[in-house]
Design a protein around this motif. Structure first.
Motif, PDB file in Angstrom:
ATOM      1  N   ALA A   1       4.249   2.720  -2.610  1.00 56.27           N
ATOM      2  CA  ALA A   1       4.056   4.074  -3.583  1.00 56.27           C
ATOM      3  C   ALA A   1       4.366   5.007  -3.015  1.00 56.27           C
ATOM      4  O   ALA A   1       4.539   5.325  -3.495  1.00 56.27           O
ATOM      5  CB  ALA A   1       1.920   4.234  -3.101  1.00 56.27           C
TER       6      ALA A   1
ATOM      7  N   GLU B   1       0.582  -0.721  -0.048  1.00 62.42           N
ATOM      8  CA  GLU B   1      -0.033  -0.367   0.013  1.00 62.42           C
ATOM      9  C   GLU B   1       1.093   1.329  -0.045  1.00 62.42           C
ATOM     10  O   GLU B   1       1.463   1.105  -0.657  1.00 62.42           O
ATOM     11  CB  GLU B   1      -1.078   0.149   1.247  1.00 62.42           C
TER      12      GLU B   1
ATOM     13  N   SER C   1       4.357  14.613  -6.918  1.00 62.02           N
ATOM     14  CA  SER C   1       3.668  13.868  -6.488  1.00 62.02           C
ATOM     15  C   SER C   1       2.025  14.758  -6.449  1.00 62.02           C
ATOM     16  O   SER C   1       2.030  15.976  -6.383  1.00 62.02           O
ATOM     17  CB  SER C   1       3.641  12.904  -5.475  1.00 62.02           C
TER      18      SER C   1
HETATM   19  C1  LIG Z   1       2.555   8.723  -3.866  1.00 64.39           C
HETATM   20  C2  LIG Z   1       3.374   8.765  -2.227  1.00 64.39           C
HETATM   21  C3  LIG Z   1       4.676   9.540  -2.315  1.00 64.39           C
HETATM   22  C4  LIG Z   1       5.150   9.030  -0.517  1.00 64.39           C
HETATM   23  N1  LIG Z   1       6.735  10.047  -0.708  1.00 64.39           N
HETATM   24  C5  LIG Z   1       7.682   9.446   0.470  1.00 64.39           C
HETATM   25  C6  LIG Z   1       8.283   9.937   0.568  1.00 64.39           C
HETATM   26  O1  LIG Z   1       9.361  10.785   0.096  1.00 64.39           O
HETATM   27  N2  LIG Z   1       9.151   9.688   2.340  1.00 64.39           N
HETATM   28  C7  LIG Z   1       8.085   9.105   2.704  1.00 64.39           C
HETATM   29  O2  LIG Z   1       8.876   9.399   3.682  1.00 64.39           O
HETATM   30  N3  LIG Z   1       7.232   8.761   2.856  1.00 64.39           N
HETATM   31  C8  LIG Z   1       6.446   8.853   1.426  1.00 64.39           C
HETATM   32  N4  LIG Z   1       4.930   8.750   1.059  1.00 64.39           N
HETATM   33  C9  LIG Z   1       4.657   8.478   2.676  1.00 64.39           C
HETATM   34  C10 LIG Z   1       4.343   7.103   3.702  1.00 64.39           C
HETATM   35  O3  LIG Z   1       3.890   6.082   2.152  1.00 64.39           O
HETATM   36  C11 LIG Z   1       3.616   6.821   4.093  1.00 64.39           C
HETATM   37  O4  LIG Z   1       3.647   7.428   4.982  1.00 64.39           O
HETATM   38  C12 LIG Z   1       3.516   5.419   4.987  1.00 64.39           C
HETATM   39  O5  LIG Z   1       3.871   4.729   3.372  1.00 64.39           O
HETATM   40  C13 LIG Z   1       3.020   4.653   5.620  1.00 64.39           C
HETATM   41  O6  LIG Z   1       3.020   3.476   6.760  1.00 64.39           O
HETATM   42  P1  LIG Z   1       2.484   2.130   6.746  1.00 64.39           P
HETATM   43  O7  LIG Z   1       2.521   1.743   6.984  1.00 64.39           O
HETATM   44  O8  LIG Z   1       1.223   3.675   8.281  1.00 64.39           O
HETATM   45  O9  LIG Z   1       0.835   2.269   5.884  1.00 64.39           O
HETATM   46  P2  LIG Z   1       0.956   1.168   4.338  1.00 64.39           P
HETATM   47  O10 LIG Z   1       1.856   0.920   4.065  1.00 64.39           O
HETATM   48  O11 LIG Z   1      -0.369   1.937   3.844  1.00 64.39           O
HETATM   49  O12 LIG Z   1       0.448  -0.160   5.254  1.00 64.39           O
HETATM   50  C14 LIG Z   1      -0.682  -0.076   5.825  1.00 64.39           C
HETATM   51  C15 LIG Z   1      -0.871  -1.826   6.499  1.00 64.39           C
HETATM   52  O13 LIG Z   1      -1.988  -2.192   6.671  1.00 64.39           O
HETATM   53  C16 LIG Z   1      -3.148  -3.236   6.310  1.00 64.39           C
HETATM   54  N5  LIG Z   1      -4.356  -3.217   6.354  1.00 64.39           N
HETATM   55  C17 LIG Z   1      -5.569  -2.268   5.807  1.00 64.39           C
HETATM   56  N6  LIG Z   1      -6.855  -2.242   7.207  1.00 64.39           N
HETATM   57  C18 LIG Z   1      -6.059  -3.192   7.123  1.00 64.39           C
HETATM   58  C19 LIG Z   1      -7.175  -4.466   8.284  1.00 64.39           C
HETATM   59  N7  LIG Z   1      -8.114  -4.167   8.162  1.00 64.39           N
HETATM   60  N8  LIG Z   1      -6.839  -5.325   8.392  1.00 64.39           N
HETATM   61  C20 LIG Z   1      -5.402  -6.467   8.385  1.00 64.39           C
HETATM   62  N9  LIG Z   1      -4.897  -4.808   7.660  1.00 64.39           N
HETATM   63  C21 LIG Z   1      -5.223  -3.751   6.844  1.00 64.39           C
HETATM   64  C22 LIG Z   1      -3.085  -2.146   4.696  1.00 64.39           C
HETATM   65  O14 LIG Z   1      -3.856  -3.115   3.513  1.00 64.39           O
HETATM   66  C23 LIG Z   1      -1.509  -2.097   4.389  1.00 64.39           C
HETATM   67  O15 LIG Z   1      -1.025  -3.254   3.946  1.00 64.39           O
HETATM   68  C24 LIG Z   1       4.806   8.866   0.210  1.00 64.39           C
HETATM   69  C25 LIG Z   1       3.024   7.675  -0.170  1.00 64.39           C
HETATM   70  C26 LIG Z   1       2.418   8.194  -1.455  1.00 64.39           C
HETATM   71  C27 LIG Z   1       1.119   7.540  -1.256  1.00 64.39           C
END
Ligand SMILES: Cc1cc2nc3c(=O)[nH]c(=O)nc-3n(C[C@H](O)[C@H](O)[C@H](O)COP(=O)(O)OP(=O)(O)OC[C@H]3O[C@@H](n4cnc5c(N)ncnc54)[C@H](O)[C@@H]3O)c2cc1C
Length: 371
Positions: free
Chosen positions: A44, A40, A261
């Motif tokens: 990305a 996710e 982005s």
């Molecule tokens: C276009 C873009 C550019 C970015 N560029 C940068 C950058 O250059 N530098 C930087 O530091 N950050 C960047 N970010 C931000 C960064 O990617 C996010 O802040 C970070 O990846 C969040 O991580 P996370 O693990 O919280 O979320 P995620 O990676 O979204 O993971 C959440 C997970 O939870 C799972 N999930 C959801 N609901 C449930 C459920 N009910 N049961 C079980 N599992 C579930 C999902 O499937 C997913 O795998 C960018 C984001 C984007 C979209």
């Protein structure tokens, strides 16, 4: 029926690194992921290891950023040694093409405070760029991570360290008794719960809305969709990560150049749009005209877990005693992940924390009139 000390829900960078922290502390850990880990927002993202203009951000963001930046080189090297997958931590340097006089002062003050070097760029930094720079600055030590590879390496690493991972896991319901989550019921069966950590990114609030509806306060985390493009350019086409206004280019080691982005608030789907393609393509090919000759090989979208001020929730839920949250890192989750995971684990394991946890607590995010 797995009976783990810690159950983590969500397998992005936050879930995987949080699991790694608990495993290092000797805890048994189960991670439940609704799809496949690391597909996710964490996949990305662009992987720039710094907020775009960090001096514009809340100090609570800088604290996590600076602590994480210290960790990244060792983390990347350890992952490569242990898994054979190189997350390509690369000190590309960050060039910011335009700065107002006020911005320049703020940047230098921030750099001095956090010991981040900020320099006047040499002419060769602009090689190939079509830009009329105004008070440009270079942060030569800023690095990037190749995030899809980081996630792949993390997944291998935590599995080798004993993580019990269940992918394609659908929650059906929780049993909640006396302010404590007792069990989670899923399409893979029932799991007794001791400590639960929510790391579900942009879906964190939906978990409250779907399974804990009306029971307790939900964190104010909402999606901010981001679209990006990648070009297949020859290696060394671009020297540095380049930030130009609100958009940026990121050169990978093999020549691929990411361009991003968009920030589309409250959009909860990942379809890519013609408008975003045009906006990012025009930006990229205007700034680096040689990209017109490079194939544009992919256009994608991800859902950032946004909060109002970009400060994440890290800590216990105020009403459910065995539930904690590590989510809401908005645009900087890859950057802040190592320190966030460590902070969350320190809080849950009642260890001393490196960073003051106050700013990330649940009640800090409530609107002032709700207090
Ligand atoms: C276009 C873009 C550019 C970015 N560029 C940068 C950058 O250059 N530098 C930087 O530091 N950050 C960047 N970010 C931000 C960064 O990617 C996010 O802040 C970070 O990846 C969040 O991580 P996370 O693990 O919280 O979320 P995620 O990676 O979204 O993971 C959440 C997970 O939870 C799972 N999930 C959801 N609901 C449930 C459920 N009910 N049961 C079980 N599992 C579930 C999902 O499937 C997913 O795998 C960018 C984001 C984007 C979209």
């Amino acid at each position: 029926m797995q009976n783990s000390d810690i159950t983590i829900i969500g397998g992005g960078v936050m879930g995987l690194l949080t699991a790694r922290e608990f495993l290092h502390a000797g805890a048994s850990v189960t991670l439940l992921e609704k799809n496949k880990c690391g597909h996710e927002s964490s996949w990305a993202g662009g992987g720039i290891l710094l907020p775009l203009y960090p001096w514009r951000q809340a100090p609570a963001i800088s604290d996590l950023v600076i602590e994480s930046l210290k960790t990244y080189p060792t983390l990347a090297a350890q992952l490569q040694a242990d898994t054979g997958i190189d997350p390509e931590w690369t000190q590309s340097g960050l060039l910011i093409t335009h700065n107002s006089p006020e911005e320049t002062i703020l940047a230098h003050q921030w750099g001095e405070k956090h010991h981040i070097r900020i320099q006047k760029p040499e002419d060769d930094c602009f090689s190939g760029l079509n830009v009329d720079p105004q008070a440009p600055i270079l942060l030569p030590d800023i690095a990037q991570i190749r995030n899809p590879r980081l996630l792949e390496a993390l997944k291998h690493d935590v599995l080798a360290k004993g993580l019990h991972l269940i992918e394609h896991c659908e929650i059906t319901h929780f049993t909640l008794e006396q302010q404590k989550l007792h069990d989670i019921h899923t399409n893979h069966g029932r799991f007794p719960l001791h400590q639960v950590v929510l790391t579900a990114g942009a879906w964190t609030r939906s978990i409250f809305q779907q399974y804990l509806i009306g029971v307790v306060d939900a964190p104010d985390i909402f999606p901010a969709k981001g679209q990006m493009l990648v070009f297949d350019a020859p290696a060394n086409t671009l020297n540095n990560i380049v930030l130009h206004g609100d958009h940026y280019l990121i050169p990978r080691r093999d020549g691929k150049i990411l361009a991003g982005s968009t920030v589309e608030y409250h959009v909860f789907h990942k379809e890519v749009t013609v408008e975003a393609h045009e906006e990012i393509y025009n930006f990229a090919t205007n700034l680096l005209p040689s990209l017109k000759d490079a194939p544009m090989i992919k256009h994608w979208a991800g859902l950032r877990p946004a909060t109002e001020d970009g400060v994440p929730y890290i800590g216990f839920h105020p009403e459910i005693t065995n539930l904690s949250i590590n989510a809401g890192h908005f645009r900087n989750g890859l950057t802040m992940a190592p320190a966030s995971a460590q902070l969350l684990a320190d809080i849950v394991l009642n260890r001393p924390t490196v960073i003051d946890p106050q700013a990330y607590q649940f009640f800090k995010h409530l609107p002032k009139n709700a207090l």
